[in-house]
Design a protein around this motif. Structure first.
Motif, PDB file in Angstrom:
ATOM      1  N   ASP B 193       0.457  -1.337   0.326  1.00 56.00           N
ATOM      2  CA  ASP B 193      -0.463   0.254   0.136  1.00 56.00           C
ATOM      3  C   ASP B 193       1.337   1.665  -0.211  1.00 56.00           C
ATOM      4  O   ASP B 193       0.416   2.421  -0.101  1.00 56.00           O
ATOM      5  CB  ASP B 193      -0.989  -0.001   1.032  1.00 56.00           C
ATOM      6  N   LYS B 194       1.811   1.446  -0.252  1.00 50.47           N
ATOM      7  CA  LYS B 194       3.132   2.198   0.408  1.00 50.47           C
ATOM      8  C   LYS B 194       3.847   2.830  -1.293  1.00 50.47           C
ATOM      9  O   LYS B 194       4.885   3.885  -1.200  1.00 50.47           O
ATOM     10  CB  LYS B 194       4.136   1.824   0.995  1.00 50.47           C
ATOM     11  N   ASP B 196       2.335   4.436  -3.511  1.00 51.89           N
ATOM     12  CA  ASP B 196       1.835   5.319  -3.520  1.00 51.89           C
ATOM     13  C   ASP B 196       3.001   6.532  -2.924  1.00 51.89           C
ATOM     14  O   ASP B 196       3.390   8.172  -3.743  1.00 51.89           O
ATOM     15  CB  ASP B 196       0.794   5.882  -4.599  1.00 51.89           C
ATOM     16  N   LYS B 197       3.963   6.053  -2.207  1.00 55.63           N
ATOM     17  CA  LYS B 197       4.674   7.103  -1.191  1.00 55.63           C
ATOM     18  C   LYS B 197       5.868   6.745  -1.414  1.00 55.63           C
ATOM     19  O   LYS B 197       6.756   8.020  -1.367  1.00 55.63           O
ATOM     20  CB  LYS B 197       4.586   7.198   0.261  1.00 55.63           C
ATOM     21  N   LEU B 198       6.836   5.686  -1.450  1.00 50.73           N
ATOM     22  CA  LEU B 198       8.047   5.340  -1.623  1.00 50.73           C
ATOM     23  C   LEU B 198       8.375   4.973  -2.954  1.00 50.73           C
ATOM     24  O   LEU B 198       7.539   3.742  -3.371  1.00 50.73           O
ATOM     25  CB  LEU B 198       7.693   3.680  -0.683  1.00 50.73           C
ATOM     26  N   ARG B 293      -9.151   8.912  -9.068  1.00 53.58           N
ATOM     27  CA  ARG B 293      -8.549   9.767  -8.870  1.00 53.58           C
ATOM     28  C   ARG B 293      -8.916  10.431  -9.809  1.00 53.58           C
ATOM     29  O   ARG B 293      -9.738  10.613 -10.985  1.00 53.58           O
ATOM     30  CB  ARG B 293      -7.396   8.674  -9.724  1.00 53.58           C
ATOM     31  N   TRP B 299      -2.950  15.060  -6.332  1.00 53.74           N
ATOM     32  CA  TRP B 299      -2.542  14.985  -5.430  1.00 53.74           C
ATOM     33  C   TRP B 299      -3.639  14.863  -4.390  1.00 53.74           C
ATOM     34  O   TRP B 299      -3.696  15.222  -2.932  1.00 53.74           O
ATOM     35  CB  TRP B 299      -1.620  16.390  -5.081  1.00 53.74           C
ATOM     36  N   GLY B 301      -5.765  12.577  -4.072  1.00 56.83           N
ATOM     37  CA  GLY B 301      -5.764  11.276  -3.143  1.00 56.83           C
ATOM     38  C   GLY B 301      -6.818  11.151  -3.864  1.00 56.83           C
ATOM     39  O   GLY B 301      -7.870  11.930  -4.829  1.00 56.83           O
TER      40      GLY B 301
END
Lengths: 453, 453
Positions: B193-194, B196-198, B293, B299, B301
């Motif tokens: 699930d990370k 989209d951030k990492l 989206r 941005w 989310g």
């Protein structure tokens, strides 16, 4: 999780009741908008110092705090609004430079008061307000306008018991009390306002003791309060009391104009009456005042009230006079739901249940439903491919009046009115229910589903 | 009173913005109702123990207290709801005996969260939720239904940038992780699930270190997450990864069905994509999951999310499975208002300003306006009998497209389209504006009135 229970003072509606309430709210908004009133919504919270400016309502305010509040200020200074007038006045001051005046707005929102709950008095309830606000000046004809708009709106709610809009004018009563030489006009108003709670003799006694009137003056004040008329004949009755005062003249003229210019909207269900005992407490009203009684529900008090303020808001340099009326929607509807079973005649918006011959046919049935929806016909497809008899009962339990049967072996589809049993072939691109069936009807039969709290 | 200022996190709309928002809310409600979803409203408050059941949201809750609270219990135990799911689950349990299942409802209400405000994150905001809830069972086809209803609704908001509804299925990803022999399936989901951030390499490292996967297993998990398709071709791509598991099969079949059965609602503005990296955090979803989206606003989310719960609510004896989607209305609209000037092209609902030749004509002009209103045409009468040029500018400033001039000397009335200058004689009992002018248009030109906060 154990079965939750209702919270006293926070009424919630079952689906058929909520459908009825939603129809009422839509009718109100549509009518207000037909008259050019813009929909406005303000935030639910206001700074506490704003909410407490008038003092008297202080103990009713719900104060907010974040559960993990750390800073001493933070949200300690916010409370839920207890009416829609205080937030509207604040909105006008905050945005005056971006609004066009006169500014007409309607506002339909929840408000909260921490009062002891009882029938007709709730801790969370919906109000529907209309106001016209001007910058510096606001001509009198807007008093007539807001009365007309609310009468038009109430007249469209044809399932309500008869309503009487009672109008009076502060200038009229203040001028009259001045005219008879009352030493303290406000005190006379305060005492006369008790006429709906105390016997007339007791009010007469208080007018002498507390308001400092002579017996003759008290008699005149009570004489004025006894006058009411559904046309401008009240003017002659007031004149017959022999009191003269310039402010009285102004009030008489305004009140006569309101009654006369609303006459075309009067029916046997919605009436307007000049009632000279109405004062609206000691609020900051300065001219026209309104209250409204519901026949058979007089114990509810006024369900729709308002009036003229010479200063709805002021920033010191500019003053914004206003006139408005506020309808207590929850206060009007919930007692009718509890006592007369007021509700919609269906629990779902659907006019049609599309029957499902077997699960494989779901996609085709969805397509049929979508064709009906494209022409504005609310419908749903049966949840399971049960026997048609069961599907008809499924529709019946929800109050859905029509069941749609997909054609078999290339035959046409058929639609059945399950109330009459009438069944006919139908095309999903052409069939339309009678207009009266398109939306739910509001009924007051006590056979409808259970009452709310 | 000093000029009030805005409260951060509590956005308020100016009239032209609010008219646009109200059109959106009406379109949503009407579409939901075309699909048979009943309008529901729950009280704004819930017992704190209900609101805090999940713990993680505790610091966002606004707690209520009456200003003059005396009893130690009293309202110390109430807070404002932070979503519409918790109140809906409670409502279902409380009223289960009075509802018909499957129960479809839509709910459009304000919710409150004491979060730090930022663009797209507010402390008070409006959500529009649809859910279907069953008693004991809820067939899968309702997953398809809620996706179709929301696509239908979003498709009608034709002023929005392009939207993509991303769908996945918990059974699919859980089955896949089981199939590759992951020791802790939930932990794999949490790490994936990370994405989209990492960066992908960092996620790969965490899959090995934190989720205990081998390099090969981590590669397979990332391979699955990389798959997305706008049709059911994703099934073959997953099969090509060579993993087998009965739960995976079930998930693949369900996800393929959602994508396939929504195909007829897809356009260049509203798309649906099977996106196998979507997991919706560690919520209690158990099958289909949705996110959405907005093109150019990634941005923000997800602006519209939801999924299937096997247990939306349970009283210990009976379980109520549900599936639903929640649209963040404020979160969607306020950034568009601020950045693109999204607003209605008028500040009032009026289509027509009835011009006022002189104050004595007001009653006649009111009567003309009332005749137009009787046929559903919103209008207002000029506030003052200024020169006609000034009255036309009055209409212009408010965006009112037509000005109505009462006939003089027995001549017919005339109506002027003040945009084109075209003027023609007209009968208040017959004239109708073009349908496109009847309600305000939503525009995104930056020439519209100032942004909200």
């Amino acid at each position: 999780m154990a079965k939750p229970t209702a919270l006293s003072g926070f009424p919630e509606l079952l689906p058929a009741q909520r459908i009825a309430e939603q129809q009422v709210l839509r009718t109100l908004a549509e009518t207000f908008e037909l008259h050019g009133f813009a929909p406005l919504e303000t935030r639910a919270v206001e700074p506490l110092d704003q909410l407490l400016r008038k003092g008297e309502t202080s103990k009713e305010v719900y104060v907010l705090r974040r559960l993990q509040e750390t800073s001493p200020e933070g949200h300690a200074g916010l409370g839920l609004h207890f009416d829609l007038t205080v937030p509207f006045a604040r909105f006008v001051l905050e945005n005056a430079g971006r609004l066009e005046f006169p500014f007409r707005r309607h506002q339909i929102q929840k408000v909260w008061r921490g009062e002891r709950p009882q029938e007709g008095r709730y801790r969370e309830f919906t109000q529907a307000d209309i106001d016209v606000v001007g910058r510096d000046v606001l001509p009198f004809h807007h008093d007539v306008e807001v009365a007309r708009v609310m009468l038009d709106a109430l007249g469209r709610l044809d399932f309500l018991p008869a309503l009487t809009l009672q109008v009076n004018n502060r200038k009229l009563i203040q001028g009259f009390y001045q005219g008879i030489g009352a030493p303290d006009v406000d005190e006379v108003m305060r005492v006369v306002d008790k006429l709906d709670k105390l016997p007339e003799d007791e009010v007469r006694r208080l007018l002498v003791i507390e308001a400092g009137l002579t017996d003759v003056q008290a008699g005149a004040a009570l004489g004025l309060a006894a006058i009411s008329a559904s046309d401008d004949s009240f003017v002659a009755q007031v004149r017959a009391l022999g009191v003269t005062d310039p402010l009285l003249d102004e009030g008489l003229e305004e009140l006569a104009a309101v009654v006369r210019r609303c006459a075309d909207l009067v029916s046997d269900r919605v009436r307007i009456v000049a009632d000279l005992k109405i004062a609206r407490g000691l609020d900051y009203y300065t001219g026209t005042v309104f209250e409204t009684r519901l026949e058979g529900y007089e114990w509810l008090g006024s369900i729709c009230s308002g009036g003229r303020y010479d200063s709805l808001a002021s920033d010191g340099r500019t003053t914004y006079p206003g006139v408005g009326i506020s309808l207590g929607v929850t206060r009007l509807l919930v007692p009718l739901m509890q006592r007369e079973g007021l509700a919609a005649d269906r629990q779902v918006p659907s006019v049609v249940l599309v029957a499902l011959p077997d699960e494989d046919a779901r996609e085709a049935c969805d397509a049929t439903a979508q064709r009906l929806r494209r022409r504005g016909i609310p419908c749903e497809v049966a949840a399971a491919a049960q026997k048609f008899g069961k599907q008809i009962r499924y529709a019946e339990r929800r109050g859905i009046p029509y069941v749609w049967f997909p054609g078999t072996d290339g035959g046409p589809d058929e639609v059945k009115d399950i109330r009459s049993g009438d069944q006919q072939s139908a095309d999903p691109d052409a069939w339309t229910p009678p207009p009266a069936d398109l939306t739910a009807r509001i009924t007051t039969s006590s056979t409808e589903q259970g009452a709310s709290r």
